[in-house]
Design an enzyme around this catalytic site. Structure first.
Site, PDB file in Angstrom:
ATOM      1  N   ASN A  43      -5.376  -0.122  -1.892  1.00 17.73           N
ATOM      2  CA  ASN A  43      -5.150  -1.278  -1.014  1.00 17.73           C
ATOM      3  C   ASN A  43      -3.910  -1.144  -0.130  1.00 17.73           C
ATOM      4  O   ASN A  43      -3.121  -2.071  -0.022  1.00 17.73           O
ATOM      5  CB  ASN A  43      -5.009  -2.550  -1.855  1.00 17.73           C
ATOM      6  CG  ASN A  43      -6.215  -2.832  -2.707  1.00 17.73           C
ATOM      7  OD1 ASN A  43      -7.329  -2.513  -2.333  1.00 17.73           O
ATOM      8  ND2 ASN A  43      -6.008  -3.424  -3.866  1.00 17.73           N
ATOM      9  N   HIS A  72       7.469  -0.670  18.589  1.00 19.31           N
ATOM     10  CA  HIS A  72       7.990  -1.323  19.782  1.00 19.31           C
ATOM     11  C   HIS A  72       9.377  -0.785  20.113  1.00 19.31           C
ATOM     12  O   HIS A  72      10.110  -0.345  19.240  1.00 19.31           O
ATOM     13  CB  HIS A  72       8.112  -2.843  19.584  1.00 19.31           C
ATOM     14  CG  HIS A  72       6.830  -3.502  19.232  1.00 19.31           C
ATOM     15  ND1 HIS A  72       5.845  -3.753  20.152  1.00 19.31           N
ATOM     16  CD2 HIS A  72       6.342  -3.948  18.043  1.00 19.31           C
ATOM     17  CE1 HIS A  72       4.821  -4.324  19.557  1.00 19.31           C
ATOM     18  NE2 HIS A  72       5.107  -4.459  18.274  1.00 19.31           N
ATOM     19  N   GLY A 102       3.906  -0.479  -5.860  1.00 23.95           N
ATOM     20  CA  GLY A 102       3.287  -1.497  -5.017  1.00 23.95           C
ATOM     21  C   GLY A 102       4.265  -2.237  -4.127  1.00 23.95           C
ATOM     22  O   GLY A 102       5.419  -2.450  -4.463  1.00 23.95           O
ATOM     23  N   ALA A 120       8.650  -0.513  -7.107  1.00 19.11           N
ATOM     24  CA  ALA A 120       7.879  -1.524  -6.403  1.00 19.11           C
ATOM     25  C   ALA A 120       8.778  -2.357  -5.490  1.00 19.11           C
ATOM     26  O   ALA A 120       9.910  -2.685  -5.838  1.00 19.11           O
ATOM     27  CB  ALA A 120       7.172  -2.433  -7.403  1.00 19.11           C
ATOM     28  N   LYS A 140      17.571   3.202  -2.566  1.00 18.56           N
ATOM     29  CA  LYS A 140      18.625   4.150  -2.922  1.00 18.56           C
ATOM     30  C   LYS A 140      18.322   4.713  -4.305  1.00 18.56           C
ATOM     31  O   LYS A 140      17.552   4.121  -5.089  1.00 18.56           O
ATOM     32  CB  LYS A 140      19.990   3.484  -2.892  1.00 18.56           C
ATOM     33  CG  LYS A 140      20.167   2.384  -3.913  1.00 18.56           C
ATOM     34  CD  LYS A 140      21.531   1.739  -3.828  1.00 18.56           C
ATOM     35  CE  LYS A 140      21.637   0.641  -4.873  1.00 18.56           C
ATOM     36  NZ  LYS A 140      22.902  -0.026  -4.851  1.00 18.56           N
TER      37      LYS A 140
END
Length: 147
Positions: A43, A72, A102, A120, A140
């Site tokens: 996902n 951008h 995740g 995560a 880090k």
């Protein structure tokens, strides 16, 4: 894409990040997205404008974002001009045996070293050496792994 690629996409396949689907996007004509052997991705969204290399035996958790572009210009005049042509890209390299937890974000120009773990929710804006656990915003090194 290497052998034994595993893709989970959608809420029925992985509850972590189940609010999104797997997207692998080579956006520009000459973009090169390379995925090694035995890679599993759940996902997540990978957007490649330049070059993203994912090594062998890599696991990418739910809702991870990997972008080799800033999309951008940083200059507000160019960004709002309707002709935003000052977009920067830089290759991403994820070495073998890396685990990305995740909801992490991996940004342009980053190298993640072999065997490392990204905690995560981390935002990776600088290189991470091999054999470490790294996490946070910005990401880090938290500890060295010994095997």
């Amino acid at each position: 894409m290497g052998d034994n690629f595993s893709a989970n996409s959608g809420k029925n396949f992985n509850p972590i990040g189940g609010d999104s689907v797997l997207r692998l996007i080579a956006y520009k004509k000459n973009a090169v997205l390379t995925i090694g052997q035995n890679v599993g991705i759940s996902n997540s969204t990978i957007v490649c404008w330049d070059k993203i290399t994912i090594g062998n035996n890599v696991v990418i958790g739910g809702s991870v974002k990997i972008w080799d572009t800033n999309y951008h210009s940083l200059n507000p005049v160019i960004r709002t001009s309707g002709n935003d042509n000052d977009i920067k890209t830089a290759p991403i390299f994820i070495d073998d045996n890396v685990f990305i937890g995740g909801n992490s974000i991996i940004l342009k120009g980053v190298k993640i070293g072999k065997n490392s773990v990204i905690a995560a929710g981390s935002i990776v804006v600088k290189d991470i050496p091999e054999n470490v656990v790294a996490g946070g915003n910005p990401c880090k090194v938290l500890k060295t792994l010994t095997f």
